[in-house]
Design an enzyme around this catalytic site. Structure first.
Site, PDB file in Angstrom:
ATOM      1  N   SER A  45       0.675  -1.058   0.080  1.00  0.00           N
ATOM      2  CA  SER A  45      -0.241   0.135   0.066  1.00  0.00           C
ATOM      3  C   SER A  45       0.615   1.202   0.122  1.00  0.00           C
ATOM      4  O   SER A  45       0.458   2.461  -0.563  1.00  0.00           O
ATOM      5  CB  SER A  45      -1.334  -0.174   1.289  1.00  0.00           C
ATOM      6  N   GLY A 219      -4.231  -2.158  -1.065  1.00  0.00           N
ATOM      7  CA  GLY A 219      -3.648  -1.777  -1.825  1.00  0.00           C
ATOM      8  C   GLY A 219      -3.252  -0.308  -1.558  1.00  0.00           C
ATOM      9  O   GLY A 219      -4.493   0.509  -1.214  1.00  0.00           O
ATOM     10  N   GLY A 221      -2.648   3.882  -3.702  1.00  0.00           N
ATOM     11  CA  GLY A 221      -3.294   5.335  -4.437  1.00  0.00           C
ATOM     12  C   GLY A 221      -5.208   4.952  -3.886  1.00  0.00           C
ATOM     13  O   GLY A 221      -5.618   4.613  -3.034  1.00  0.00           O
ATOM     14  N   CYS A 246      -9.677  -1.840   4.014  1.00  0.00           N
ATOM     15  CA  CYS A 246      -8.716  -0.457   3.574  1.00  0.00           C
ATOM     16  C   CYS A 246      -9.373  -0.427   1.656  1.00  0.00           C
ATOM     17  O   CYS A 246     -10.235  -0.001   1.240  1.00  0.00           O
ATOM     18  CB  CYS A 246      -7.267  -1.134   3.263  1.00  0.00           C
ATOM     19  N   LEU A 247      -8.434  -0.673   0.842  1.00  0.00           N
ATOM     20  CA  LEU A 247      -8.638  -0.398  -0.401  1.00  0.00           C
ATOM     21  C   LEU A 247     -10.069  -0.810  -1.118  1.00  0.00           C
ATOM     22  O   LEU A 247     -10.566  -0.227  -1.157  1.00  0.00           O
ATOM     23  CB  LEU A 247      -7.924  -0.901  -1.514  1.00  0.00           C
ATOM     24  N   GLN A 250     -12.924   0.831   0.228  1.00  0.00           N
ATOM     25  CA  GLN A 250     -13.388   2.576  -0.477  1.00  0.00           C
ATOM     26  C   GLN A 250     -13.930   1.566  -1.463  1.00  0.00           C
ATOM     27  O   GLN A 250     -14.955   2.266  -2.123  1.00  0.00           O
ATOM     28  CB  GLN A 250     -12.035   2.859  -0.726  1.00  0.00           C
ATOM     29  N   ASN A 288      -3.187   2.210   7.409  1.00  0.00           N
ATOM     30  CA  ASN A 288      -2.510   2.806   5.889  1.00  0.00           C
ATOM     31  C   ASN A 288      -3.275   3.476   5.130  1.00  0.00           C
ATOM     32  O   ASN A 288      -3.158   2.468   4.224  1.00  0.00           O
ATOM     33  CB  ASN A 288      -1.649   1.592   5.826  1.00  0.00           C
ATOM     34  N   GLY A 290      -4.342   6.647   2.563  1.00  0.00           N
ATOM     35  CA  GLY A 290      -4.725   8.353   1.594  1.00  0.00           C
ATOM     36  C   GLY A 290      -5.722   8.637   1.787  1.00  0.00           C
ATOM     37  O   GLY A 290      -6.040   9.959   1.436  1.00  0.00           O
ATOM     38  N   HIS A 331      -6.711  -1.988   9.189  1.00  0.00           N
ATOM     39  CA  HIS A 331      -6.061  -3.966   8.635  1.00  0.00           C
ATOM     40  C   HIS A 331      -6.462  -4.718   9.973  1.00  0.00           C
ATOM     41  O   HIS A 331      -5.785  -4.890  11.089  1.00  0.00           O
ATOM     42  CB  HIS A 331      -4.941  -3.876   8.734  1.00  0.00           C
ATOM     43  N   GLU A 333      -5.867  -7.451   9.791  1.00  0.00           N
ATOM     44  CA  GLU A 333      -4.857  -8.577  10.352  1.00  0.00           C
ATOM     45  C   GLU A 333      -3.970  -8.242  10.524  1.00  0.00           C
ATOM     46  O   GLU A 333      -2.654  -8.577  11.197  1.00  0.00           O
ATOM     47  CB  GLU A 333      -4.039  -9.172   8.725  1.00  0.00           C
TER      48      GLU A 333
END
Length: 365
Positions: A45, A219, A221, A246-247, A250, A288, A290, A331, A333
């Site tokens: 990521s 992931g 971006g 996470c990604l 989104q 983690n 953005g 996360h 994990e």
């Protein structure tokens, strides 16, 4: 050897070089974790980013074979206040400096990382360059300002081919957007029959694998840069239980009609408090990212907010009101970080079992 960190706003830091002698350009971000630098370095990521660690001493327990979250690191550079030249740990196989030389990653040490972190917190994430001490500052700044942020990070870090990780339990298709190995490890520990597929895999191809559930991984971006994944999620939603991290969280939100937005400086660290709205309990989480799901955009969807970040109120969890599907922004994990929310993997498998028993995917997440 001296090295310079030049930010796009003109700020210059001068320190000592370690790792590779090459130069690099990337988005400068900071992570507040006190430990776990090996997992941070190898987290896909961080693709394309120059990572700053706010903890002052880094590298004191070295690098070992067991704590990697990917085979090949995707970070562009590394910034620390002080690097340990002589690590001391029974598992250590090499120093951080030696590892960065091996992987051709440049680093800088001996700069004021507190000042750098304050700049990012005040102005937001900035592009930066790690370069040789003698490079012309104006030329570097021109290059920085002309450099556009890459939009293909997921393509860079996702697996290129599908592969199995066999087990005798529920079959889970894992869509790899830049998967940390910790996710695969958690599924393997529960004896899942895992098939990992590339990020661009179509819904029909996923369903042909007869999955009991689908996992959307973390992931790098902007999630809007992966439109093929958004379409895939729309097509499988309601046909198979789904869990996103996470990604993946989104992308799920976008597929359900919500919106995402870039955060000022993001969440990166090992102890971010998250509140579960159903139970009122607070868990410490590893994060983690953005980008975040825009809260107002959720109102006119079939999504329900399940968790929020206590530090800034941003969205940390969603579930679908009609189908067995839920996602989290953090996360579970860990690796590194606390394992307070590790039970979500079992919650996913329980949801799969409920769907099997009912013979339909209309079971609620």
């Amino acid at each position: 050897m001296k090295k310079k960190l030049i930010l796009e706003d003109g700020t210059i830091f001068i320190g000592e070089a370690f790792g590779s002698e090459t130069s690099c350009v990337g988005e400068v971000v900071f992570n507040t974790g006190m430990t776990g630098y090996q997992e941070i370095i190898s987290d896909p990521s961080y693709c394309g980013q120059i990572v700053t660690l706010t903890y002052p001493l880094v590298g004191n327990y070295g690098i070992n074979r067991d704590d990697f979250e990917s085979i090949t690191p995707a970070i562009n550079g590394f910034i620390v206040k002080e690097i340990a030249d002589f690590p001391s740990n029974w598992r250590s196989e090499r120093s951080l400096d030696d590892y960065f030389k091996l992987k051709n990653i440049p680093g800088i040490t001996g700069i004021d990382t507190r000042k750098l972190t304050r700049i990012i917190r005040q102005h937001g994430t900035l592009k930066g360059a790690l370069c040789h001490i003698n490079e012309n500052v104006e030329e570097v700044l021109e290059r920085l300002r002309a450099t556009e942020t890459r939009r293909d990070q997921v393509k860079q870090v996702s697996t290129k081919t599908s592969y199995p990780s066999p087990g005798r339990g529920s079959r889970v298709v894992v869509v790899d957007f830049g998967m940390k190995h910790g996710i695969l490890r958690e599924l393997n520990q529960r004896d899942c029959d895992v098939i990992v597929v590339p990020y661009y895999t179509k819904a029909a191809d996923i369903l042909q694998l007869s999955p009991d559930g689908v996992m959307l991984t973390n992931g790098p971006g902007d999630p809007k840069d992966v439109p093929e994944a958004i379409e895939m999620i729309k097509e499988i939603l309601g046909k198979v239980p789904l869990f996103g991290i996470c990604l993946g969280h989104q992308l799920f939100a976008l597929a359900c009609g919500a919106n995402t937005e870039k955060m000022k400086f993001g969440h990166r660290g090992s102890n971010h408090p998250v509140k579960d709205l159903a139970t009122g309990k607070v868990a410490m989480t590893s994060q983690n990212h953005g980008f975040a799901v825009e809260e107002k955009s959720i109102e006119n969807t079939r999504l329900e907010v399940t968790q929020i970040a206590l530090n800034d109120g941003t969205n940390e969890g969603l579930k679908h009101k009609d189908f067995p599907a839920f996602t989290v922004q953090y996360h579970p994990e860990a690796s590194p970080g606390p394992e307070d929310t590790n039970n979500l993997f079992q919650q996913f498998l329980d949801m799969i079992e409920t769907a099997k028993q009912e013979g339909t995917t209309n079971a609620k997440a």
